[in-house]
Design an enzyme around this catalytic site. Sequence first.
Site, short mmCIF file in Angstrom:
data_model
loop_
_atom_site.label_atom_id
_atom_site.label_comp_id
_atom_site.label_asym_id
_atom_site.label_seq_id
_atom_site.Cartn_x
_atom_site.Cartn_y
_atom_site.Cartn_z
N LYS A 41 0.82 -1.19 0.00
CA LYS A 41 0.00 0.00 0.00
C LYS A 41 0.87 1.26 0.00
O LYS A 41 0.43 2.34 -0.42
CB LYS A 41 -0.87 0.03 1.28
N GLY A 42 2.08 1.12 0.50
CA GLY A 42 2.94 2.28 0.77
C GLY A 42 3.21 3.17 -0.42
O GLY A 42 3.33 4.39 -0.28
N GLU A 97 7.93 2.74 -5.63
CA GLU A 97 7.95 2.21 -4.26
C GLU A 97 8.05 3.34 -3.25
O GLU A 97 8.52 4.43 -3.57
CB GLU A 97 9.19 1.32 -4.09
N ASP A 101 14.72 -0.76 1.54
CA ASP A 101 15.39 -0.99 2.82
C ASP A 101 16.49 -2.04 2.59
O ASP A 101 17.54 -1.73 2.06
CB ASP A 101 14.30 -1.45 3.80
N LYS A 129 17.23 3.64 2.07
CA LYS A 129 18.12 3.49 3.24
C LYS A 129 19.31 2.64 2.81
O LYS A 129 19.32 1.43 3.04
CB LYS A 129 17.38 2.75 4.36
N PHE A 150 13.23 4.17 11.56
CA PHE A 150 11.91 3.73 11.11
C PHE A 150 11.05 4.96 10.81
O PHE A 150 10.78 5.77 11.70
CB PHE A 150 11.24 2.84 12.15
N ASP A 157 3.53 3.27 6.99
CA ASP A 157 2.75 3.13 8.23
C ASP A 157 3.58 2.62 9.39
O ASP A 157 4.66 2.04 9.22
CB ASP A 157 1.60 2.14 8.01
P1 5GP Z 1 12.97 -4.57 1.98
O1 5GP Z 1 12.67 -5.85 1.29
O2 5GP Z 1 13.65 -3.55 1.10
O3 5GP Z 1 13.74 -4.80 3.25
O4 5GP Z 1 11.58 -4.04 2.49
C1 5GP Z 1 10.95 -2.96 1.98
C2 5GP Z 1 9.63 -2.78 2.69
O5 5GP Z 1 9.80 -2.74 4.12
C3 5GP Z 1 9.03 -1.45 2.32
O6 5GP Z 1 8.22 -1.54 1.17
C4 5GP Z 1 8.23 -1.10 3.57
O7 5GP Z 1 6.95 -1.70 3.50
C5 5GP Z 1 9.00 -1.75 4.70
N1 5GP Z 1 9.87 -0.76 5.38
C6 5GP Z 1 11.21 -0.70 5.34
N2 5GP Z 1 11.68 0.33 6.07
C7 5GP Z 1 10.59 0.95 6.57
C8 5GP Z 1 10.41 2.13 7.41
O8 5GP Z 1 11.33 2.83 7.83
N3 5GP Z 1 9.12 2.45 7.71
C9 5GP Z 1 8.05 1.73 7.27
N4 5GP Z 1 6.84 2.16 7.63
N5 5GP Z 1 8.18 0.63 6.49
C10 5GP Z 1 9.44 0.25 6.14
#
Ligand code: 5GP
Length: 175
Positions: A41-42, A97, A101, A129, A150, A157
Site C-alpha cells: 500500500k505504501g 515504491e 530498505d 536506506k 523507522f 505506516d
Molecule cells: P525490503 O525488502 O527492502 O527490506 O523491504 C521494503 C519494505 O519494508 C518497504 O516496502 C516497507 O513496506 C518496509 N519498510 C522498510 N523500512 C521501513 C520504514 O522505515 N518504515 C516503514 N513504515 N516501512 C518500512
Amino acid sequence: MSERIKVLISEEDVDARISEIGAQISRDYAGKEVHLICVLKGGSFFMCELAKRITVPVSLDFMYVSSYGAGTESSGRIRIKKDLDEPVQGRDVLVVEDIVDSGRTLSCLLELLEERRPASLRLCTLLDKPERRVTDVKVDYTGFRIPDAFVVGYGLDYDQKYRNLPYIGVVEFDD
Ligand code: 5GP
C-alpha cells in the site's frame, strides 16, 4: 508504550523533490508512454503525486506483495497478494515504491517482472536506506537517501497508522 512523530522531511521538501523527479522522468521518457506500477500500500501516495507531475502519457497498475517470514526483516521471498491487471510485455515499466530498505522485496519483484518481458524496467523510490542494503538493487530514481530509522508518512505506516501524514516522520517511542 506510546509514540511520537518527529518531522524528518517536510511536506514542502517532499513536494519539491517529487516535482523534480517528475520532470526528470518526463525528460527520460520523452516520446514514450510510461507504465507505472505501484507497490501497495505504501507506494500509493507517492505514485499519485508523481503521476500528476509527469507530462508524457501515463498508465497505471497496482501490485500487492508481501515477503514471507515473521518480524520486521523481509525474507527475500515474496507472495503476490494482488497481481497486476494488465500484461507488461513490451511496455516501458516504472515500478514506484515508498522505500527500499534491505532491497530483498524489490529484487524479487523486479526479477518476477523481468520474466514478463517489459520493453524496459526501472525503479523509482521516494526513500532509500542504503546502509541497510543486503541485496544489490539498481534504483533509477531516488527521492531522498535517509539514515537507518523507522519512518512513517506519505504512505508508510506504523501498525497501519500515519500513512496519511503529508511529510516523512521518524517514530520515537516513550517508555
Ligand atoms: P525490503 O525488502 O527492502 O527490506 O523491504 C521494503 C519494505 O519494508 C518497504 O516496502 C516497507 O513496506 C518496509 N519498510 C522498510 N523500512 C521501513 C520504514 O522505515 N518504515 C516503514 N513504515 N516501512 C518500512
